[in-house]
Design a protein around this motif. Structure first.
Motif, mmCIF file in Angstrom:
data_model
loop_
_atom_site.group_PDB
_atom_site.id
_atom_site.type_symbol
_atom_site.label_atom_id
_atom_site.label_comp_id
_atom_site.label_asym_id
_atom_site.label_seq_id
_atom_site.Cartn_x
_atom_site.Cartn_y
_atom_site.Cartn_z
ATOM 1 N N ASP A 424 0.824 -1.215 0.000
ATOM 2 C CA ASP A 424 0.000 0.000 0.000
ATOM 3 C C ASP A 424 0.859 1.266 0.000
ATOM 4 O OD1 ASP A 424 1.071 -0.144 2.523
ATOM 5 O OD2 ASP A 424 -0.804 0.257 3.581
ATOM 6 N N PHE A 425 2.143 1.118 -0.310
ATOM 7 C CA PHE A 425 3.083 2.243 -0.203
ATOM 8 C C PHE A 425 2.863 3.281 -1.298
ATOM 9 C CE2 PHE A 425 7.035 4.459 -1.015
ATOM 10 C CZ PHE A 425 7.557 4.701 0.244
ATOM 11 N N GLY A 426 2.629 2.810 -2.524
ATOM 12 C CA GLY A 426 2.544 3.724 -3.673
ATOM 13 C C GLY A 426 3.843 3.718 -4.446
ATOM 14 N N GLY A 427 4.305 4.891 -4.832
ATOM 15 C CA GLY A 427 5.541 4.962 -5.611
ATOM 16 C C GLY A 427 6.208 6.315 -5.468
ATOM 17 N N ILE A 428 7.500 6.328 -5.750
ATOM 18 C CA ILE A 428 8.310 7.549 -5.669
ATOM 19 C C ILE A 428 9.117 7.676 -6.953
ATOM 20 C CG2 ILE A 428 10.274 8.662 -4.524
ATOM 21 C CD1 ILE A 428 9.314 7.326 -1.914
ATOM 22 N N ARG A 429 9.107 8.853 -7.531
ATOM 23 C CA ARG A 429 9.976 9.167 -8.668
ATOM 24 C C ARG A 429 10.515 10.585 -8.483
ATOM 25 N NH1 ARG A 429 6.844 7.687 -12.296
ATOM 26 N NH2 ARG A 429 5.856 9.559 -13.133
ATOM 27 N N ILE A 430 11.766 10.785 -8.844
ATOM 28 C CA ILE A 430 12.389 12.111 -8.846
ATOM 29 C C ILE A 430 13.005 12.307 -10.226
ATOM 30 C CG2 ILE A 430 14.105 13.626 -7.800
ATOM 31 C CD1 ILE A 430 13.952 11.849 -5.278
ATOM 32 N N GLU A 431 12.653 13.402 -10.874
ATOM 33 C CA GLU A 431 13.095 13.597 -12.257
ATOM 34 C C GLU A 431 13.548 15.031 -12.496
ATOM 35 O OE1 GLU A 431 11.261 13.120 -16.788
ATOM 36 O OE2 GLU A 431 9.928 13.153 -15.048
ATOM 37 N N ASP A 432 14.663 15.150 -13.194
ATOM 38 C CA ASP A 432 15.168 16.451 -13.633
ATOM 39 C C ASP A 432 15.672 16.357 -15.059
ATOM 40 O OD1 ASP A 432 15.078 18.543 -11.445
ATOM 41 O OD2 ASP A 432 15.994 16.883 -10.343
ATOM 42 N N ASP A 433 15.820 17.523 -15.680
ATOM 43 C CA ASP A 433 16.320 17.617 -17.046
ATOM 44 C C ASP A 433 17.802 17.970 -16.992
ATOM 45 O OD1 ASP A 433 13.663 17.240 -17.762
ATOM 46 O OD2 ASP A 433 13.265 19.382 -17.737
ATOM 47 N N VAL A 434 18.605 17.216 -17.744
ATOM 48 C CA VAL A 434 20.064 17.286 -17.612
ATOM 49 C C VAL A 434 20.702 17.550 -18.971
ATOM 50 C CG1 VAL A 434 22.119 15.965 -16.979
ATOM 51 C CG2 VAL A 434 20.025 15.739 -15.618
ATOM 52 N N LEU A 435 21.606 18.503 -19.002
ATOM 53 C CA LEU A 435 22.398 18.803 -20.200
ATOM 54 C C LEU A 435 23.750 18.119 -20.083
ATOM 55 C CD1 LEU A 435 23.036 20.464 -22.819
ATOM 56 C CD2 LEU A 435 23.887 22.257 -21.281
ATOM 57 N N ILE A 436 24.131 17.380 -21.109
ATOM 58 C CA ILE A 436 25.469 16.782 -21.142
ATOM 59 C C ILE A 436 26.447 17.862 -21.593
ATOM 60 C CG2 ILE A 436 26.898 14.923 -22.056
ATOM 61 C CD1 ILE A 436 24.514 14.044 -20.261
ATOM 62 N N THR A 437 27.427 18.134 -20.752
ATOM 63 C CA THR A 437 28.413 19.182 -21.012
ATOM 64 C C THR A 437 29.728 18.567 -21.486
ATOM 65 O OG1 THR A 437 29.153 19.142 -18.708
ATOM 66 C CG2 THR A 437 27.336 20.643 -19.263
ATOM 67 N N LYS A 438 30.732 19.389 -21.662
ATOM 68 C CA LYS A 438 32.026 18.911 -22.161
ATOM 69 C C LYS A 438 32.646 17.872 -21.230
ATOM 70 C CE LYS A 438 36.614 20.556 -23.555
ATOM 71 N NZ LYS A 438 37.494 21.759 -23.705
ATOM 72 N N ASP A 439 32.498 18.101 -19.911
ATOM 73 C CA ASP A 439 33.169 17.243 -18.944
ATOM 74 C C ASP A 439 32.229 16.412 -18.080
ATOM 75 O OD1 ASP A 439 35.748 18.265 -19.675
ATOM 76 O OD2 ASP A 439 35.258 20.073 -18.543
ATOM 77 N N GLY A 440 30.921 16.633 -18.192
ATOM 78 C CA GLY A 440 29.992 15.915 -17.332
ATOM 79 C C GLY A 440 28.562 16.254 -17.699
ATOM 80 N N CYS A 441 27.828 16.776 -16.728
ATOM 81 C CA CYS A 441 26.451 17.178 -16.996
ATOM 82 C C CYS A 441 26.027 18.204 -15.968
ATOM 83 C CB CYS A 441 25.515 15.966 -16.974
ATOM 84 S SG CYS A 441 25.343 15.178 -15.353
ATOM 85 N N ARG A 442 24.912 18.866 -16.236
ATOM 86 C CA ARG A 442 24.370 19.831 -15.278
ATOM 87 C C ARG A 442 22.852 19.888 -15.402
ATOM 88 N NH1 ARG A 442 22.474 24.641 -17.286
ATOM 89 N NH2 ARG A 442 23.227 25.389 -19.317
ATOM 90 N N PHE A 443 22.232 20.319 -14.304
ATOM 91 C CA PHE A 443 20.803 20.565 -14.329
ATOM 92 C C PHE A 443 20.477 21.668 -15.325
ATOM 93 C CE2 PHE A 443 20.843 19.106 -9.750
ATOM 94 C CZ PHE A 443 19.999 18.028 -9.933
ATOM 95 N N LEU A 444 19.291 21.610 -15.885
ATOM 96 C CA LEU A 444 18.773 22.712 -16.683
ATOM 97 C C LEU A 444 17.748 23.478 -15.855
ATOM 98 C CD1 LEU A 444 18.406 21.016 -20.175
ATOM 99 C CD2 LEU A 444 19.912 22.931 -19.596
ATOM 100 N N GLY A 445 17.749 24.785 -16.019
ATOM 101 C CA GLY A 445 16.869 25.643 -15.229
ATOM 102 C C GLY A 445 17.640 26.329 -14.130
ATOM 103 N N GLU A 446 17.375 27.619 -13.969
ATOM 104 C CA GLU A 446 18.115 28.402 -12.969
ATOM 105 C C GLU A 446 17.760 27.994 -11.563
ATOM 106 O OE1 GLU A 446 18.638 33.115 -11.648
ATOM 107 O OE2 GLU A 446 17.557 32.570 -13.489
ATOM 108 N N ASN A 447 16.502 27.651 -11.321
ATOM 109 C CA ASN A 447 16.036 27.302 -9.980
ATOM 110 C C ASN A 447 15.771 25.811 -9.874
ATOM 111 O OD1 ASN A 447 15.720 30.030 -8.708
ATOM 112 N ND2 ASN A 447 14.365 30.322 -10.466
ATOM 113 N N ARG A 448 16.053 25.259 -8.715
ATOM 114 C CA ARG A 448 15.903 23.832 -8.492
ATOM 115 C C ARG A 448 14.670 23.561 -7.635
ATOM 116 N NH1 ARG A 448 17.171 22.291 -11.460
ATOM 117 N NH2 ARG A 448 19.338 22.953 -11.487
ATOM 118 N N VAL A 449 13.798 22.720 -8.126
ATOM 119 C CA VAL A 449 12.663 22.284 -7.312
ATOM 120 C C VAL A 449 13.216 21.397 -6.191
ATOM 121 C CG1 VAL A 449 10.433 21.132 -7.303
ATOM 122 C CG2 VAL A 449 11.226 22.273 -9.388
#
Length: 464
Positions: A424-449
Motif C-alpha cells: 500500500d506504499f505507492g511509488g516515488i519518482r524524482i526527475e530532472d532535465d540534464v544537459l550533457i556538457t564537455k566534462d559531465g552534466c548539469r541541471f537545466l533551469g536556474e532554480n531547483r525544485v
C-alpha cells in the motif's frame, strides 16, 4: 520565428547533405478537431517541420530537393472567410522568406513535384506520420495505401543526428521551459495538503503554463497512486500520511519542453518508511548526475543506478543475494519497471515519433528485451549537447508483486514476505532535465525544485 533565418537555412543545408539525394518532404500539421471541425485543439506544429522551416501556421509542407538544393514552402493562401474569423495573416511567400526559403507554391503543386520525382526514378523521403489526415494526404500523393507508407531511414537518421545535439539557443529555450516547470512544481508542493484534490492541483499547474502562453508538455501525472506510471489526476482528495507524485512539464510557445517529477509527503513530513525508500531514489538520482558524461552509454548509467538501488533495497530486507546476479536477472525491475530517462527537446520524449530505436539506440547499443530494461528509451553513448532526463523511481505495484510471487519470478533475489508490507506504499519518482556538457552534466533551469528530504520538508514547513 524563434531563431535567426540563418539558423534554419543552415539546418536545411545540413539535412540536404546528410540525406544526399532525392526529394525530401517535411509535413507540418493541420488543425485537429476536438469534437467537431470548428472546435479544434490548440494548434501544435510538427516538431521536425518547425525545426527546419520555423513556421507555426497549419497546412504547410516543406520540400527540399537534395540534388539541386531547391527549397519550396507549400501551402494555400487564406481566403476572406479565414480573415473574417481569424484576421489577416502573412502570405505563404512571406513565411517562406522569413525562413530563408526562396520558393513557395500552393498545395495542389505538391502532387506535381512528387510525381515528377517518381517519374524520374528519384527517391521521395518522408518521416513516419502520426496523424491520420497527413497519412491519407501522403498516401494519395504517392498513390498507395496509408498502411503501405515506408518512411525513409536515411531521412530519419539525418533528422535524429541534427536534432539530438542542442545548440546554445535551444538550451536557452529549454531552460525557459524549466523555469515555468519550477513554478508549476513548487506550486503543486505548496498546494499538497489533505483535502485538496488531485484534479485541483493539476488544473492550477496547467494554468501556470497557460499564463505564460504555453501548454503542458504532456498530460500531467498527479496522483497518490505513484505506483501507476501514468496516474492521471482524479477527483480524490489528498489523504494525510500518503505521498503525492507529480510528473509535469511546460512547453514554450516555440515548443521546447521541460519534464520534472517530485514526490511530496501530503502531511508535510515523510514517515520513516517513506524516508527510507525516498532516500534510495534521491541517491540514485544523484548517482546519475555523477556518472553521466560524454562517451558514457546511458544504458550503463541506468545499470549503475539499478545496482545501487538493489544494494539499498537489500539493506531494507526487500531484496537479497548477489547484486550483479540480481540485476542481470532483472529482479530490480519489480521496483523499477522503466528506464532511467529519455531524450528531451522539442518533444518531451524527443523524436520518439521517429522510432525510439533510431533515437535512443544505435548499432553499438541495442534495446533489451528484458522486462523493465526494455522500457529504457535512451541507451546510446552520450554526447555534449544532449538533453536527457534523470528519473529513477521505486514503485510497489500490487498486481505485479502478486504475479511475480505466484510465478516465483526472481524469487531467489526477492523477499516477498517483506515486500507484502509495502503493497500500500505507492511509488516515488524524482526527475530532472540534464544537459550533457564537455566534462559531465548539469541541471537545466536556474532554480531547483527541492527534492532532498531535508529541503522538501523545509520547503513545506515554510509555506505556512
Amino acid at each position: 520565428m524563434l531563431f535567426s533565418r540563418h539558423t534554419y537555412v543552415e539546418r536545411r543545408k545540413q539535412l540536404r547533405e546528410l540525406v544526399g539525394n532525392g526529394l525530401i518532404l517535411l509535413f507540418g500539421n493541420n488543425d485537429s478537431p476536438m469534437n467537431y471541425p470548428a472546435n479544434a485543439y490548440k494548434f501544435r506544429q510538427d516538431s521536425s517541420f518547425l525545426y527546419f522551416f520555423a513556421q507555426h501556421r497549419e497546412g504547410l509542407v516543406g520540400v527540399i530537393d537534395a540534388d539541386s538544393g531547391k527549397e519550396t514552402l507549400v501551402g494555400n493562401e487564406i481566403d476572406i472567410d479565414d480573415i473574417i474569423w481569424y484576421g489577416s495573416v502573412e502570405s505563404v511567400g512571406d513565411l517562406a522568406a522569413q525562413a530563408g526559403v526562396e520558393n513557395h507554391a500552393p498545395m495542389a503543386k505538391l502532387q506535381d513535384m512528387v510525381s515528377e520525382a517518381i517519374k524520374a526514378g528519384r527517391r521521395v523521403h518522408y518521416l513516419p506520420q502520426y496523424r491520420h489526415d497527413i497519412k491519407i494526404q501522403l498516401a494519395d500523393i504517392l498513390g498507395t495505401h496509408p498502411n503501405s507508407l515506408e518512411p525513409s531511414l536515411d531521412l530519419i537518421n539525418a533528422v535524429v543526428k541534427l536534432r539530438s545535439v542542442k545548440s546554445a539557443e535551444e538550451i536557452e529555450e529549454i531552460e525557459r521551459a524549466c523555469e515555468i516547470g519550477y513554478q508549476m512544481h513548487t506550486t503543486a508542493m505548496r498546494l499538497c495538503r489533505p483535502g485538496v484534490t488531485e484534479q485541483y492541483i493539476s488544473g492550477v499547474i496547467s494554468g501556470i503554463a497557460a499564463s505564460y502562453g504555453c501548454i503542458t508538455s504532456f498530460q500531467s501525472i498527479v496522483s497518490m497512486h505513484g505506483e501507476v506510471m501514468h496516474g492521471y489526476p482524479s477527483p480524490r482528495p489528498l489523504e494525510a500520511g500518503r505521498l503525492l507524485l507529480c510528473d509535469a512539464g511546460a512547453e514554450t510557445n516555440e515548443n521546447y519542453c521541460s519534464d520534472h517529477t517530485r514526490t511530496t509527503p501530503i502531511s508535510g513530513k515523510f514517515t520513516q518508511k517513506q524516508k527510507e525508500i525516498y532516500s534510495i531514489v534521491s541517491d540514485c538520482h544523484d548517482l546519475a548526475l555523477d556518472v553521466a558524461k560524454p562517451g558514457v552509454r546511458y544504458y550503463d548509467v541506468h545499470m549503475d543506478v539499478c545496482r545501487l538501488m538493489t544494494d539499498r533495497l537489500k539493506e531494507l530486507g526487500l531484496m537479497r543475494g548477489d547484486t550483479e546476479a540480481a540485476v542481470a536477472a532483472g529482479a530490480h525491475a519489480l521496483f523499477l519497471p522503466h528506464g532511467l530517462g529519455h531524450m528531451m527537446g522539442m518533444d518531451v520524449h524527443d523524436m520518439e515519433g521517429l522510432g525510439q530505436i533510431h533515437v535512443g539506440y544505435d548499432e553499438e547499443t541495442r534495446p533489451s528485451t528484458q522486462f523493465g530494461t526494455n522500457a529504457l528509451r535512451m541507451g546510446r553513448r552520450l554526447q555534449e549537447g544532449f538533453v536527457v532526463t534523470d528519473e529513477p523511481g521505486i514503485y510497489f505495484i500490487p498486481a505485479l508483486i502478486d504475479l511475480w510471487r505466484t510465478n516465483g519470478t526472481n524469487a531467489e533475489f526477492l523477499n516477498f514476505d517483506k515486500i507484502e508490507e509495502y503493497k500500500d506504499f505507492g511509488g516515488i519518482r524524482i526527475e530532472d532535465d540534464v544537459l550533457i556538457t564537455k566534462d559531465g552534466c548539469r541541471f537545466l533551469g536556474e532554480n531547483r525544485v527541492p527534492y532532498h528530504i531535508d529541503d522538501v520538508e523545509q520547503f513545506l514547513a515554510d509555506r505556512d
